[in-house]
Each structure stands twice: as structure tokens, then as C-alpha cells.
Design an enzyme around this catalytic site. Sequence first.
Site, PDB file in Angstrom:
ATOM      1  N   HIS A 112      10.746 -12.369  -5.933  1.00 48.59           N
ATOM      2  CA  HIS A 112      11.593 -11.588  -6.851  1.00 48.59           C
ATOM      3  C   HIS A 112      11.355 -10.088  -6.739  1.00 48.59           C
ATOM      4  O   HIS A 112      12.293  -9.297  -6.826  1.00 48.59           O
ATOM      5  CB  HIS A 112      11.364 -12.048  -8.296  1.00 48.59           C
ATOM      6  CG  HIS A 112       9.939 -11.946  -8.739  1.00 48.59           C
ATOM      7  ND1 HIS A 112       8.997 -12.906  -8.411  1.00 48.59           N
ATOM      8  CD2 HIS A 112       9.274 -11.000  -9.445  1.00 48.59           C
ATOM      9  CE1 HIS A 112       7.831 -12.550  -8.922  1.00 48.59           C
ATOM     10  NE2 HIS A 112       7.969 -11.392  -9.542  1.00 48.59           N
ATOM     11  N   CYS A 166       7.214  -8.562  -0.695  1.00 50.26           N
ATOM     12  CA  CYS A 166       6.865  -8.853  -2.086  1.00 50.26           C
ATOM     13  C   CYS A 166       6.647  -7.509  -2.766  1.00 50.26           C
ATOM     14  O   CYS A 166       7.107  -6.485  -2.255  1.00 50.26           O
ATOM     15  CB  CYS A 166       5.656  -9.792  -2.180  1.00 50.26           C
ATOM     16  SG  CYS A 166       4.129  -9.160  -1.462  1.00 50.26           S
ATOM     17  N   THR A 202       3.749  -5.738  -3.426  1.00 50.69           N
ATOM     18  CA  THR A 202       2.796  -4.892  -2.709  1.00 50.69           C
ATOM     19  C   THR A 202       2.866  -5.071  -1.201  1.00 50.69           C
ATOM     20  O   THR A 202       2.364  -4.233  -0.460  1.00 50.69           O
ATOM     21  CB  THR A 202       1.352  -5.251  -3.130  1.00 50.69           C
ATOM     22  OG1 THR A 202       1.102  -6.603  -2.723  1.00 50.69           O
ATOM     23  CG2 THR A 202       1.141  -5.106  -4.619  1.00 50.69           C
ATOM     24  N   GLY A 203       3.376  -6.200  -0.760  1.00 51.03           N
ATOM     25  CA  GLY A 203       3.340  -6.558   0.658  1.00 51.03           C
ATOM     26  C   GLY A 203       2.049  -7.284   1.007  1.00 51.03           C
ATOM     27  O   GLY A 203       1.943  -7.960   2.024  1.00 51.03           O
ATOM     28  N   GLY A 255       0.287  -9.695  -0.821  1.00 52.20           N
ATOM     29  CA  GLY A 255       0.254 -11.137  -1.082  1.00 52.20           C
ATOM     30  C   GLY A 255       0.922 -11.903   0.045  1.00 52.20           C
ATOM     31  O   GLY A 255       0.401 -12.915   0.526  1.00 52.20           O
ATOM     32  N   MET A 256       2.069 -11.417   0.493  1.00 57.95           N
ATOM     33  CA  MET A 256       2.787 -12.063   1.595  1.00 57.95           C
ATOM     34  C   MET A 256       1.925 -12.082   2.848  1.00 57.95           C
ATOM     35  O   MET A 256       1.874 -13.081   3.569  1.00 57.95           O
ATOM     36  CB  MET A 256       4.094 -11.315   1.897  1.00 57.95           C
ATOM     37  CG  MET A 256       5.213 -11.617   0.933  1.00 57.95           C
ATOM     38  SD  MET A 256       5.823 -13.316   1.118  1.00 57.95           S
ATOM     39  CE  MET A 256       7.414 -13.151   0.277  1.00 57.95           C
ATOM     40  N   HIS A 303      -0.147  -2.637  19.294  1.00 60.32           N
ATOM     41  CA  HIS A 303      -1.552  -3.062  19.371  1.00 60.32           C
ATOM     42  C   HIS A 303      -1.752  -4.504  18.915  1.00 60.32           C
ATOM     43  O   HIS A 303      -2.614  -5.199  19.432  1.00 60.32           O
ATOM     44  CB  HIS A 303      -2.435  -2.180  18.480  1.00 60.32           C
ATOM     45  CG  HIS A 303      -2.461  -0.745  18.906  1.00 60.32           C
ATOM     46  ND1 HIS A 303      -3.295   0.177  18.322  1.00 60.32           N
ATOM     47  CD2 HIS A 303      -1.766  -0.074  19.860  1.00 60.32           C
ATOM     48  CE1 HIS A 303      -3.104   1.361  18.891  1.00 60.32           C
ATOM     49  NE2 HIS A 303      -2.179   1.236  19.817  1.00 60.32           N
ATOM     50  N   ARG A 338      -7.561  -4.275  26.229  1.00 59.71           N
ATOM     51  CA  ARG A 338      -8.382  -4.172  25.001  1.00 59.71           C
ATOM     52  C   ARG A 338      -7.672  -4.817  23.807  1.00 59.71           C
ATOM     53  O   ARG A 338      -8.293  -5.446  22.955  1.00 59.71           O
ATOM     54  CB  ARG A 338      -8.754  -2.715  24.704  1.00 59.71           C
ATOM     55  CG  ARG A 338      -7.578  -1.832  24.376  1.00 59.71           C
ATOM     56  CD  ARG A 338      -7.916  -0.348  24.343  1.00 59.71           C
ATOM     57  NE  ARG A 338      -6.691   0.425  24.314  1.00 59.71           N
ATOM     58  CZ  ARG A 338      -6.357   1.261  23.347  1.00 59.71           C
ATOM     59  NH1 ARG A 338      -7.158   1.446  22.328  1.00 59.71           N
ATOM     60  NH2 ARG A 338      -5.217   1.920  23.404  1.00 59.71           N
ATOM     61  N   HIS A 339      -6.348  -4.703  23.778  1.00 64.67           N
ATOM     62  CA  HIS A 339      -5.622  -5.308  22.660  1.00 64.67           C
ATOM     63  C   HIS A 339      -5.549  -6.831  22.814  1.00 64.67           C
ATOM     64  O   HIS A 339      -5.707  -7.577  21.850  1.00 64.67           O
ATOM     65  CB  HIS A 339      -4.234  -4.690  22.534  1.00 64.67           C
ATOM     66  CG  HIS A 339      -4.276  -3.240  22.197  1.00 64.67           C
ATOM     67  ND1 HIS A 339      -5.042  -2.743  21.163  1.00 64.67           N
ATOM     68  CD2 HIS A 339      -3.695  -2.156  22.785  1.00 64.67           C
ATOM     69  CE1 HIS A 339      -4.927  -1.435  21.113  1.00 64.67           C
ATOM     70  NE2 HIS A 339      -4.117  -1.053  22.089  1.00 64.67           N
TER      71      HIS A 339
HETATM   72  C1  RB5 Z   1       4.900 -10.447  -8.121  1.00 64.61           C
HETATM   73  O1  RB5 Z   1       4.975  -9.898  -9.390  1.00 64.61           O
HETATM   74  C2  RB5 Z   1       3.867  -9.726  -7.284  1.00 64.61           C
HETATM   75  O2  RB5 Z   1       2.590 -10.062  -7.682  1.00 64.61           O
HETATM   76  C3  RB5 Z   1       4.078 -10.019  -5.834  1.00 64.61           C
HETATM   77  O3  RB5 Z   1       5.368  -9.690  -5.458  1.00 64.61           O
HETATM   78  C4  RB5 Z   1       3.212  -9.285  -4.831  1.00 64.61           C
HETATM   79  O4  RB5 Z   1       3.167  -7.932  -5.122  1.00 64.61           O
HETATM   80  C5  RB5 Z   1       1.917  -9.772  -4.480  1.00 64.61           C
HETATM   81  O5  RB5 Z   1       1.278  -9.219  -3.561  1.00 64.61           O
END
Ligand code: RB5
Length: 146
Positions: free
Chosen positions: A8, A65, A67-68, A70-71, A98, A133-134
Site C-alpha cells: 500500500h 514499499c 522505505t524500500g 522491507g521489500m 557491480h 572482482r565483482h
Molecule cells: C508499511 O506501512 C511499511 O512498513 C512498509 O511499506 C515498508 O516501509 C517496510 O519496509
Amino acid sequence: MLYIAADHAGYPLKEELKKFLAEGGYEVIDLGADQLDLADDYPDYAQKLVKEVLENEDSGGVLICGTGQGMCIAANRFEGVRAAFIYDEFTARSAAEHLDANAVCLGARVTDAELAKKIVKIWLDTEFSGEERHRRRLEKIEEIAE
Ligand code: RB5
């Protein structure tokens, strides 16, 4: 083939990025979320996307997501996945050059749409350097995977 998925928090950016990439001639497969659902969970989309990336040769994925992070954590639980968190031109280029990243992760709450478009395009347009190296470092990552 390019896959894209978001929870979301990443949903609005996914929609914008998908349109931008399709207009740029990329064949983009959207693996959801299909609508804004505040109760959805990013690991579900990470899992869905990396399965496709691993099953389809020469494919890549964009995961979004809030923050990026968690994904990225979720995606990298799968052997063979090299998901890189990108947030500027340098990290986007390095992800390809790299790390030979087969997925990139973006944080919709930290990266605006214009920058996201620019850096995803950089990742897509940059080749893995193939330097010894990579390759050696990437092989070491595979070796330490348990
Ligand atoms: C969802 O609220 C948030 O925690 C998720 O999108 C993400 O930022 C996790 O890394």
C-alpha cells in the site's frame, strides 16, 4: 521481462512508474497490489515477484514499499535473488554494474516519483560490468547462503 509490485505504501508510485516504463517501451507485468489496501503486507508481494524473476530468465523486478527496506530484506531471502535498494543515481548504476541486481527496491516514502523514474531507468540501461572482482564477490554471496 520486467515485473513490478508494491504494498500500500508503494502503490501510488508503482502506478506512476508502471505508466512511465510502459510509455518507454518496456513490457511491465504488474503483480499487485491491484488497489490501495492499507492492510496488505510487503512480504507477500516480494515473494510473488521474486518467484517470477527466478523462473523467467533475463527478467527483473521493481519492488516498492514505504522505505524500500522491507521489500529488500524479504526478496533477498530467496536464493538467486540479488535485490538492491536504490535511492540515487550512483546506487542505481552500481546495482547493475557491480551487483548484477535482478531486482531493485524503492522507498516511496523516501524517493519521489521523478527520481524513482530516473534511477529505475539507469538500472535498466546499465549492464553488469562482468569484472572478475565483482563476479568473485557475487559468487561469495552465493557460497555463504545457507
Ligand atoms: C508499511 O506501512 C511499511 O512498513 C512498509 O511499506 C515498508 O516501509 C517496510 O519496509
